[in-house]
Design a protein around this motif. Structure first.
Motif, PDB file in Angstrom:
ATOM      1  N   LEU A 151       0.695  -1.182  -0.075  1.00 28.98           N
ATOM      2  CA  LEU A 151       0.010   0.115  -0.190  1.00 28.98           C
ATOM      3  C   LEU A 151       0.568   1.106   0.244  1.00 28.98           C
ATOM      4  CD1 LEU A 151      -2.717   1.258  -0.133  1.00 28.98           C
ATOM      5  CD2 LEU A 151      -2.746   1.533   3.009  1.00 28.98           C
ATOM      6  N   LYS A 152       1.155   1.916  -0.742  1.00 28.59           N
ATOM      7  CA  LYS A 152       1.403   3.191  -0.898  1.00 28.59           C
ATOM      8  C   LYS A 152       0.716   4.173  -1.274  1.00 28.59           C
ATOM      9  CE  LYS A 152       4.880   0.790  -4.041  1.00 28.59           C
ATOM     10  NZ  LYS A 152       4.373  -0.475  -3.862  1.00 28.59           N
ATOM     11  N   PRO A 153       1.526   5.396  -0.557  1.00 30.71           N
ATOM     12  CA  PRO A 153       0.627   6.594  -0.892  1.00 30.71           C
ATOM     13  C   PRO A 153      -0.044   6.718  -1.736  1.00 30.71           C
ATOM     14  CG  PRO A 153       3.143   7.038  -0.165  1.00 30.71           C
ATOM     15  CD  PRO A 153       3.265   5.939  -0.985  1.00 30.71           C
ATOM     16  N   GLY A 154      -1.113   7.366  -2.002  1.00 36.89           N
ATOM     17  CA  GLY A 154      -3.148   7.703  -2.445  1.00 36.89           C
ATOM     18  C   GLY A 154      -2.462   6.198  -2.989  1.00 36.89           C
ATOM     19  N   GLY A 155      -3.011   5.346  -2.187  1.00 36.03           N
ATOM     20  CA  GLY A 155      -3.324   4.104  -2.568  1.00 36.03           C
ATOM     21  C   GLY A 155      -5.080   3.794  -2.477  1.00 36.03           C
ATOM     22  N   THR A 156      -5.452   3.243  -3.255  1.00 39.16           N
ATOM     23  CA  THR A 156      -7.015   2.104  -3.060  1.00 39.16           C
ATOM     24  C   THR A 156      -7.503   1.317  -2.183  1.00 39.16           C
ATOM     25  OG1 THR A 156      -7.685   4.262  -4.832  1.00 39.16           O
ATOM     26  CG2 THR A 156      -8.973   2.361  -3.204  1.00 39.16           C
ATOM     27  N   ILE A 157      -8.135   1.892  -0.868  1.00 36.21           N
ATOM     28  CA  ILE A 157      -7.919   0.247  -0.205  1.00 36.21           C
ATOM     29  C   ILE A 157      -9.071   0.342  -0.403  1.00 36.21           C
ATOM     30  CG2 ILE A 157      -8.925  -0.629   2.177  1.00 36.21           C
ATOM     31  CD1 ILE A 157      -6.626   1.479   3.487  1.00 36.21           C
ATOM     32  N   VAL A 158      -9.661  -1.330  -0.907  1.00 37.61           N
ATOM     33  CA  VAL A 158     -10.641  -2.259  -1.644  1.00 37.61           C
ATOM     34  C   VAL A 158     -10.640  -2.990  -0.557  1.00 37.61           C
ATOM     35  CG1 VAL A 158     -12.171  -3.185  -3.065  1.00 37.61           C
ATOM     36  CG2 VAL A 158      -9.904  -1.667  -3.201  1.00 37.61           C
ATOM     37  N   GLU A 159     -12.388  -3.748   0.044  1.00 40.15           N
ATOM     38  CA  GLU A 159     -12.651  -4.485   0.879  1.00 40.15           C
ATOM     39  C   GLU A 159     -13.644  -4.986   0.643  1.00 40.15           C
ATOM     40  OE1 GLU A 159     -11.029  -7.178   1.940  1.00 40.15           O
ATOM     41  OE2 GLU A 159     -11.428  -7.301   4.160  1.00 40.15           O
ATOM     42  N   ALA A 160     -13.779  -6.637   1.126  1.00 35.46           N
ATOM     43  CA  ALA A 160     -14.950  -7.109   1.314  1.00 35.46           C
ATOM     44  C   ALA A 160     -15.571  -7.364   3.089  1.00 35.46           C
ATOM     45  CB  ALA A 160     -15.514  -8.270   0.783  1.00 35.46           C
ATOM     46  N   THR A 161     -16.975  -6.576   3.232  1.00 34.03           N
ATOM     47  CA  THR A 161     -17.096  -6.430   4.503  1.00 34.03           C
ATOM     48  C   THR A 161     -18.680  -6.071   4.917  1.00 34.03           C
ATOM     49  OG1 THR A 161     -16.785  -4.715   6.706  1.00 34.03           O
ATOM     50  CG2 THR A 161     -16.855  -3.663   4.240  1.00 34.03           C
ATOM     51  N   SER A 162     -18.527  -6.902   6.063  1.00 31.41           N
ATOM     52  CA  SER A 162     -20.193  -6.671   6.777  1.00 31.41           C
ATOM     53  C   SER A 162     -19.866  -5.440   7.321  1.00 31.41           C
ATOM     54  CB  SER A 162     -20.434  -8.002   7.538  1.00 31.41           C
ATOM     55  OG  SER A 162     -19.383  -8.026   9.490  1.00 31.41           O
ATOM     56  N   GLY A 163     -19.282  -4.322   6.738  1.00 32.84           N
ATOM     57  CA  GLY A 163     -19.546  -3.555   7.995  1.00 32.84           C
ATOM     58  C   GLY A 163     -18.435  -2.490   8.884  1.00 32.84           C
ATOM     59  N   ALA A 189     -10.541  -4.594  -7.131  1.00 33.20           N
ATOM     60  CA  ALA A 189      -9.231  -4.590  -6.272  1.00 33.20           C
ATOM     61  C   ALA A 189      -7.941  -4.744  -7.683  1.00 33.20           C
ATOM     62  CB  ALA A 189      -8.542  -5.230  -5.486  1.00 33.20           C
ATOM     63  N   GLU A 190      -8.187  -5.822  -8.293  1.00 30.86           N
ATOM     64  CA  GLU A 190      -7.554  -6.162  -9.324  1.00 30.86           C
ATOM     65  C   GLU A 190      -7.099  -5.177 -10.313  1.00 30.86           C
ATOM     66  OE1 GLU A 190      -9.035  -9.498 -11.226  1.00 30.86           O
ATOM     67  OE2 GLU A 190      -8.569 -10.906  -9.770  1.00 30.86           O
ATOM     68  N   GLN A 191      -8.692  -4.638 -10.879  1.00 32.68           N
ATOM     69  CA  GLN A 191      -8.873  -3.604 -11.849  1.00 32.68           C
ATOM     70  C   GLN A 191      -8.408  -2.362 -11.854  1.00 32.68           C
ATOM     71  OE1 GLN A 191     -12.446  -4.346 -14.992  1.00 32.68           O
ATOM     72  NE2 GLN A 191     -11.681  -6.739 -14.576  1.00 32.68           N
ATOM     73  N   THR A 192      -8.144  -1.903 -10.478  1.00 31.46           N
ATOM     74  CA  THR A 192      -8.367  -0.362  -9.504  1.00 31.46           C
ATOM     75  C   THR A 192      -6.565   0.028  -9.799  1.00 31.46           C
ATOM     76  OG1 THR A 192      -9.997  -0.247  -8.554  1.00 31.46           O
ATOM     77  CG2 THR A 192      -8.380   1.709  -8.023  1.00 31.46           C
ATOM     78  N   PRO A 193      -5.829   0.578 -10.523  1.00 29.95           N
ATOM     79  CA  PRO A 193      -4.435   1.065 -10.638  1.00 29.95           C
ATOM     80  C   PRO A 193      -4.208   1.439  -8.171  1.00 29.95           C
ATOM     81  CG  PRO A 193      -5.554   2.072 -12.382  1.00 29.95           C
ATOM     82  CD  PRO A 193      -6.151   1.453 -11.646  1.00 29.95           C
ATOM     83  N   GLY A 194      -3.250   1.193  -7.969  1.00 27.15           N
ATOM     84  CA  GLY A 194      -2.671   1.829  -6.605  1.00 27.15           C
ATOM     85  C   GLY A 194      -3.493   1.129  -5.518  1.00 27.15           C
TER      86      GLY A 194
END
Length: 348
Positions: free
Chosen positions: A62-74, A136-141
């Motif tokens: 995870l680098k500066p400016g990145g995007t966190i993606v997650e499957a979550t119940s909240g 996550a696969e298709q989102t840069p960073g």
């Protein structure tokens, strides 16, 4: 200045343990709740959210400016979003449609994008697991937190939650009970506590409809996955962080039992917690019946009931789902009434 925290992230952890009295009356055992809604994001998931981000930063995932993606119940999403807000990351969270409106609103409040998926099998392309991976696969960073299989999840509980319980109980703990969604909490705590005291029993309270009970006792799925209303625990697949070999048993808990206890906990103990906490307590009460000598039982209460006001604490929703009778609501004390009705009642 010594009591000032550098950021809100430094307030995560060190949550209290509270003795239960009224809802456990009649039992020869003592029950204690590890109340995790004292975390800044309102749940136990703040712990692992910070851990997964910090470890990903160290690895360079995870680098500066990145995007966190997650499957979550909240709840994990809230913890991740809270940390992301401090650290400057974007967040995209994918969650099943059964999750409460409060959780969706919370995630958006922290600046996250929320993607809602239908209730389908884990392998379905539209499941929240599948959709989060695709994004996550298709989102840069992008960094996929992957809480169900990320070892940083149970490791954080091994390093913090487990030791806290041990120290707060002065080592006098005979049984630990909690639910398992990702499995990280129970697995991490179990590992630590069993290293300290090998005969500590670790029990998982599993909603009826989850497959984890079958996998523990039968090593295969006997009853196919079913629907249930409790959020955040139970599974229709086996997460890598559910370490069945370290658990001592499972107890099944029904939705009616869970939602009834959710309301009892706030009205009798003053603890406004979610249905997963109530599920754990019902499971603890059932498991305690097999214990011969008086024991100290710690129950993990993962989150706050504030996130379920539209469900567990909504009379209309409770009636529609068969957890409450309309006649009981009409005669209840805790109703909203007009000034005219209140004054009229004074004259009776």
């Amino acid at each position: 200045m010594s009591h000032i925290y550098n950021s809100i992230l430094d307030t995560v952890g060190d949550t209290p343990i509270v003795a239960l009295h009224n809802v456990t009356k009649g039992s020869k055992h003592k029950f204690f709740a590890k109340v995790e809604y004292f975390n800044p994001g309102g749940s136990i998931k703040d712990r692992v959210a910070v851990a997964m981000i910090e470890e990903a930063e160290k690895r360079g995932d995870l680098k500066p400016g990145g995007t966190i993606v997650e499957a979550t119940s909240g709840n994990t999403g809230v913890g991740l979003a809270l940390a992301a807000a401090v650290k400057g990351y974007k967040c995209i969270f994918v969650m099943p449609e059964k999750m409460s409106e409060e959780k969706r609103a919370l995630l958006r409040a922290y600046g996250a994008q929320v993607v809602i998926t239908p209730m389908v099998e884990p392998e379905d392309p539209l499941s929240h697991y599948s959709v989060s991976k695709k994004i996550a696969e298709q989102t840069p960073g992008a960094f996929l937190a992957n809480q169900f299989f990320n070892p940083d999840n149970p490791t954080r509980h091994y390093k913090t939650t487990g030791p806290e319980i041990w120290e707060q109980m002065d080592g006098k703990i005979d049984m630990l009970v909690g639910g398992a969604g990702t499995g990280g909490t129970l697995s991490g705590c179990a590992k630590f506590l069993k290293e300290k005291k090998s005969d500590v029993k670790v029990i998982c309270a599993d909603p009826i409809g989850s497959i984890l009970y079958d996998l523990f006792y039968h090593k295969k799925i006997v009853d196919p996955p079913g629907s249930y209303k409790v959020e955040g625990i139970g599974e229709d697949m086996l997460p890598g962080n559910v370490h069945l070999d370290i658990y001592d048993g499972f107890v099944r808990v029904s939705d009616p039992e869970a939602f009834d206890m959710t309301r009892r906990l706030v009205s009798e103990e003053g603890l406004l917690v979610g249905p997963s906490s109530a599920t754990a307590l019902v499971g603890a009460l059932k498991a305690s019946e097999k214990l011969e000598k008086p024991s100290n039982i710690v129950v993990i209460f993962p989150d706050s009931g504030r996130q379920y006001l539209s469900k567990a604490f909504n009379d209309k929703w409770m009636i529609e789902n068969g957890f409450l009778k309309e006649a009981d609501v009409k005669t209840a004390f805790n109703r909203v009434i007009s000034a005219e009705e209140a004054l009229k009642n004074l004259k009776k």
